[in-house]
Write a protein that holds these residues in place. Sequence first.
Motif, PDB file in Angstrom:
ATOM      1  N   HIS A 102      -6.931  -2.525  -2.705  1.00 43.15           N
ATOM      2  CA  HIS A 102      -5.676  -1.881  -3.150  1.00 43.15           C
ATOM      3  C   HIS A 102      -5.257  -2.292  -4.503  1.00 43.15           C
ATOM      4  O   HIS A 102      -4.743  -1.283  -5.190  1.00 43.15           O
ATOM      5  N   LEU A 103      -5.891  -3.333  -5.102  1.00 40.53           N
ATOM      6  CA  LEU A 103      -5.554  -3.642  -6.435  1.00 40.53           C
ATOM      7  C   LEU A 103      -5.933  -2.598  -7.247  1.00 40.53           C
ATOM      8  O   LEU A 103      -5.372  -1.978  -8.306  1.00 40.53           O
ATOM      9  N   SER A 104      -7.463  -1.926  -6.878  1.00 41.89           N
ATOM     10  CA  SER A 104      -7.922  -1.055  -7.712  1.00 41.89           C
ATOM     11  C   SER A 104      -7.110   0.468  -7.490  1.00 41.89           C
ATOM     12  O   SER A 104      -6.866   0.919  -8.621  1.00 41.89           O
ATOM     13  N   SER A 105      -6.592   0.706  -6.400  1.00 41.70           N
ATOM     14  CA  SER A 105      -5.783   1.862  -6.233  1.00 41.70           C
ATOM     15  C   SER A 105      -4.316   1.853  -6.926  1.00 41.70           C
ATOM     16  O   SER A 105      -4.213   2.775  -7.581  1.00 41.70           O
ATOM     17  N   ALA A 106      -3.827   0.557  -6.967  1.00 45.99           N
ATOM     18  CA  ALA A 106      -2.557   0.502  -7.711  1.00 45.99           C
ATOM     19  C   ALA A 106      -2.762   0.641  -9.111  1.00 45.99           C
ATOM     20  O   ALA A 106      -2.102   1.387  -9.691  1.00 45.99           O
ATOM     21  N   ARG A 107      -3.875   0.334  -9.710  1.00 47.57           N
ATOM     22  CA  ARG A 107      -4.188   0.607 -11.134  1.00 47.57           C
ATOM     23  C   ARG A 107      -4.453   1.896 -11.271  1.00 47.57           C
ATOM     24  O   ARG A 107      -4.112   2.323 -12.600  1.00 47.57           O
ATOM     25  N   LEU A 108      -4.995   2.664 -10.204  1.00 46.94           N
ATOM     26  CA  LEU A 108      -5.573   4.163 -10.687  1.00 46.94           C
ATOM     27  C   LEU A 108      -3.877   4.674 -10.790  1.00 46.94           C
ATOM     28  O   LEU A 108      -3.789   5.784 -11.513  1.00 46.94           O
ATOM     29  N   THR A 109      -3.226   4.534  -9.839  1.00 43.89           N
ATOM     30  CA  THR A 109      -1.653   5.029  -9.908  1.00 43.89           C
ATOM     31  C   THR A 109      -1.072   4.933 -11.149  1.00 43.89           C
ATOM     32  O   THR A 109      -0.484   5.956 -11.783  1.00 43.89           O
ATOM     33  N   LEU A 110      -0.873   3.630 -11.779  1.00 45.91           N
ATOM     34  CA  LEU A 110      -0.319   3.400 -12.928  1.00 45.91           C
ATOM     35  C   LEU A 110      -1.116   3.842 -14.124  1.00 45.91           C
ATOM     36  O   LEU A 110      -0.501   4.621 -14.983  1.00 45.91           O
ATOM     37  N   ALA A 111      -2.597   4.140 -14.183  1.00 49.15           N
ATOM     38  CA  ALA A 111      -3.130   4.893 -14.971  1.00 49.15           C
ATOM     39  C   ALA A 111      -2.828   6.224 -15.124  1.00 49.15           C
ATOM     40  O   ALA A 111      -2.712   6.898 -16.454  1.00 49.15           O
ATOM     41  N   GLU A 112      -2.647   6.771 -13.915  1.00 53.65           N
ATOM     42  CA  GLU A 112      -2.252   8.217 -13.975  1.00 53.65           C
ATOM     43  C   GLU A 112      -1.033   8.500 -14.322  1.00 53.65           C
ATOM     44  O   GLU A 112      -0.513   9.460 -15.046  1.00 53.65           O
ATOM     45  N   ASN A 113      -0.081   7.468 -14.135  1.00 57.16           N
ATOM     46  CA  ASN A 113       1.389   7.472 -14.761  1.00 57.16           C
ATOM     47  C   ASN A 113       1.243   7.446 -16.306  1.00 57.16           C
ATOM     48  O   ASN A 113       2.101   8.276 -16.899  1.00 57.16           O
ATOM     49  N   PHE A 114       0.414   6.537 -16.841  1.00 57.70           N
ATOM     50  CA  PHE A 114       0.406   6.506 -18.369  1.00 57.70           C
ATOM     51  C   PHE A 114      -0.245   7.971 -18.894  1.00 57.70           C
ATOM     52  O   PHE A 114       0.053   8.360 -19.871  1.00 57.70           O
ATOM     53  N   MET A 115      -1.324   8.478 -18.225  1.00 53.96           N
ATOM     54  CA  MET A 115      -1.815   9.736 -18.776  1.00 53.96           C
ATOM     55  C   MET A 115      -0.735  10.836 -18.649  1.00 53.96           C
ATOM     56  O   MET A 115      -0.490  11.636 -19.754  1.00 53.96           O
ATOM     57  N   LEU A 116       0.024  11.082 -17.567  1.00 51.14           N
ATOM     58  CA  LEU A 116       1.033  12.010 -17.578  1.00 51.14           C
ATOM     59  C   LEU A 116       1.936  11.773 -18.455  1.00 51.14           C
ATOM     60  O   LEU A 116       3.042  12.801 -18.762  1.00 51.14           O
ATOM     61  N   THR A 117       2.455  10.588 -18.879  1.00 51.58           N
ATOM     62  CA  THR A 117       3.531  10.298 -19.862  1.00 51.58           C
ATOM     63  C   THR A 117       2.827   9.965 -21.354  1.00 51.58           C
ATOM     64  O   THR A 117       3.788   9.679 -22.121  1.00 51.58           O
TER      65      THR A 117
ATOM     66  N   GLU B  75       3.444  -0.945 -10.498  1.00 52.73           N
ATOM     67  CA  GLU B  75       3.653  -2.090 -11.133  1.00 52.73           C
ATOM     68  C   GLU B  75       3.895  -3.518 -10.167  1.00 52.73           C
ATOM     69  O   GLU B  75       3.304  -4.405 -10.138  1.00 52.73           O
ATOM     70  N   LEU B  76       4.696  -2.925  -9.309  1.00 56.18           N
ATOM     71  CA  LEU B  76       5.475  -3.788  -8.215  1.00 56.18           C
ATOM     72  C   LEU B  76       3.969  -4.146  -7.240  1.00 56.18           C
ATOM     73  O   LEU B  76       3.750  -5.430  -7.014  1.00 56.18           O
ATOM     74  N   ALA B  77       3.244  -3.248  -7.147  1.00 52.24           N
ATOM     75  CA  ALA B  77       2.093  -3.202  -6.158  1.00 52.24           C
ATOM     76  C   ALA B  77       0.961  -3.996  -6.562  1.00 52.24           C
ATOM     77  O   ALA B  77       0.223  -4.833  -6.206  1.00 52.24           O
ATOM     78  N   MET B  78       0.699  -4.078  -8.053  1.00 54.29           N
ATOM     79  CA  MET B  78      -0.319  -4.469  -8.906  1.00 54.29           C
ATOM     80  C   MET B  78      -0.034  -6.041  -8.694  1.00 54.29           C
ATOM     81  O   MET B  78      -0.698  -7.028  -8.735  1.00 54.29           O
ATOM     82  N   HIS B  79       1.373  -6.518  -9.075  1.00 55.50           N
ATOM     83  CA  HIS B  79       1.677  -7.919  -9.134  1.00 55.50           C
ATOM     84  C   HIS B  79       1.511  -8.392  -7.757  1.00 55.50           C
ATOM     85  O   HIS B  79       1.113  -9.604  -7.706  1.00 55.50           O
TER      86      HIS B  79
ATOM     87  N   GLU C  35       0.719  -1.296  -0.042  1.00 58.73           N
ATOM     88  CA  GLU C  35      -0.001   0.016   0.104  1.00 58.73           C
ATOM     89  C   GLU C  35       0.828   1.341   0.028  1.00 58.73           C
ATOM     90  O   GLU C  35       0.639   2.252  -0.410  1.00 58.73           O
ATOM     91  N   ARG C  36       1.895   1.281   0.898  1.00 57.95           N
ATOM     92  CA  ARG C  36       3.037   2.337   0.616  1.00 57.95           C
ATOM     93  C   ARG C  36       3.571   2.553  -0.518  1.00 57.95           C
ATOM     94  O   ARG C  36       3.816   3.569  -1.047  1.00 57.95           O
ATOM     95  N   TRP C  37       3.857   1.440  -1.309  1.00 58.33           N
ATOM     96  CA  TRP C  37       4.446   1.677  -2.602  1.00 58.33           C
ATOM     97  C   TRP C  37       3.402   2.375  -3.468  1.00 58.33           C
ATOM     98  O   TRP C  37       3.945   3.256  -4.513  1.00 58.33           O
ATOM     99  N   VAL C  38       2.068   2.024  -3.500  1.00 54.49           N
ATOM    100  CA  VAL C  38       1.147   3.029  -4.156  1.00 54.49           C
ATOM    101  C   VAL C  38       1.052   4.171  -3.873  1.00 54.49           C
ATOM    102  O   VAL C  38       0.897   5.324  -4.715  1.00 54.49           O
ATOM    103  N   ASN C  39       1.217   4.492  -2.615  1.00 56.85           N
ATOM    104  CA  ASN C  39       1.293   6.070  -2.014  1.00 56.85           C
ATOM    105  C   ASN C  39       2.400   6.774  -2.518  1.00 56.85           C
ATOM    106  O   ASN C  39       2.345   7.954  -3.038  1.00 56.85           O
ATOM    107  N   ILE C  40       3.688   6.169  -2.575  1.00 57.54           N
ATOM    108  CA  ILE C  40       4.673   6.915  -2.853  1.00 57.54           C
ATOM    109  C   ILE C  40       4.850   6.971  -4.361  1.00 57.54           C
ATOM    110  O   ILE C  40       5.174   7.899  -4.955  1.00 57.54           O
ATOM    111  N   GLY C  41       4.117   5.941  -5.315  1.00 56.87           N
ATOM    112  CA  GLY C  41       4.220   5.846  -6.595  1.00 56.87           C
ATOM    113  C   GLY C  41       3.151   7.131  -7.055  1.00 56.87           C
ATOM    114  O   GLY C  41       3.533   7.836  -7.968  1.00 56.87           O
ATOM    115  N   SER C  42       2.102   7.575  -6.224  1.00 56.84           N
ATOM    116  CA  SER C  42       1.267   8.598  -6.619  1.00 56.84           C
ATOM    117  C   SER C  42       2.011   9.757  -6.329  1.00 56.84           C
ATOM    118  O   SER C  42       1.719  10.971  -7.049  1.00 56.84           O
TER     119      SER C  42
END
Length: 554
Positions: A304-319, A290-294, A267-274
């Motif tokens: 938690h899986l849904s939150s990890a996907r949101l952080t990754l989706a935000e990353n895709f959008m920002l890039t 991605e580490l949190a999702m796996h 969960e902290r991986w997701v928070n730090i990723g955000s």
Amino acid sequence: MWFPVREKGISLLVVILLISIHCLAQGITVDRLKDMVKAEEYERVVAVASQLLGNSKDPLEKARLYQLKADALYYINNLPESLENYLFALEAASKSEVSDLLLMLECNSHVGFCYRELGIYSKALDYYFKALDYAIALQDSTELATAYYNVGSGYQSLGDFANAIDYTNKAYEIDRVKRDTSAIAFDLKQMGVLSEENGNYKRAIAHYKESILMHMKGGGNANSVAERMNSIGLAYQQLGMMDSALYYVQQSLQAHQALNDSINIAERWVNIGSIYNQQKRYREARGLAELAMHYYEGLEQSEHLSSARLTLAENFMLTGQFARAEALLTENLNFSKKNQLLTQLKDSYGLLAEVKEYKGQYMEALDAFKQYKLLEDSTLTLFNRNAISELNIKYAVDVKEQENTILRLENEVQQSEIAGQDVRERWLLFSLAIVVISLVSITLALMSRYKAKRLQLEAEVNEMRTKIKVVLNQDTQALNMELDDINQRLSQPLSEREFEILTHALSNLNNSEIAEKVFVSVNTVKYHLKNIYEKLGVTNRKEALQFALSTPKE
């Protein structure tokens, strides 16, 4: 063939007669009904209590029977009838010459609980206040602190965070006088949560930090401190102070790593990723998400899986990877709906609206944003219709724009009349009539469609609210716990009474049964459980059971 049927009928009558004689001989009383509640014979309690109520003449006895019947109905998840019987209990008790303050306190509290579960928060608050009056009359500090806390939660449900904080603070003051460091730390944490919901993140940070100090003063466990560190970091993130946010969340991560708490580590991986996403450290953010999702994909951790996907989706959008972001968000929308994750569903729509806007798909972005606003309405407060108000404003703007268009066309007609162009004038008048009719028709159609869409979305949100409630039942066997074994793991040891209540809680007894065992009220049991959870660093019985199972025996 009539003879065997007749024999069966006679046999059935005999059985019924024998059961009736047995019940009369047994002389079922209120105490016997309490034993039946403890044995989880809820359907039988409802039936027997109903029968006894028909014969009871004493108002106080009727009140206790109604209360037991209401308890049983609550346990079988029949909230409307449970509420009705609690109200009957209060009515009967009010007619008794003998006052039972504890019964009145408990019934008023439970009426409040039922109304809150049914989403009728204003009535819930009314009964929480009545329970508070009886707690004051009882002069029991534990009951009083619990009553103040319930009133605070009632205000919180209504979105009145200022009063929610005020009454939670009253509970805090009582716990402070009692010098109960665990309860004080818990109150401060709740005050931090309320401050966040009120948008006052600086005050929330102050409450969380003070809560950590109280834990350290009372020898609180590392898990609770780590959770509060994370809350501080997320509050700093809301303030846009990313360096401070990253520091505290990383401190929380290190604490959970020391505890080998894999779920909170992920969960902290997701928070730090955000946070990394907002600091434009996109590669590091993607790696953590991605580490949190796996990790979560191998567990039943849907939220938690849904939150990890949101952080990754935000990353895709920002890039600029909009197609990947949209695909992942679509997958997360379906996943959140399936698992009834209202907050994650709302955030997915919000992020999807941004992606659609980046892609230039403005109508689809607007539709996604409307879904986001409706879901935001339901997660913040059921009585705050900001999304619908915004839609109404949009309707009014659309109508105004149409009216302005009509006025412009009318002005053109007037100019044509001044020019003396009779033929053009007739043509323009005819065209104007067609345009006006069309615009009025379009306006009415848009208003009708928007209104229907609003009602449909509101109905869907209400339906989602009713489906979110899940009741989990878990059977456990005797754990053979020893107080010394448990306390060896704790910085702040459990008392004998707390250990006794913990033992009952992990032996599949509900709060009412525990109250009967140890001769206290249900609210007192809840208060003890709150302190026990704080000392163990857990939030519910399931986590307390895991703590107990992992405790080595001497």
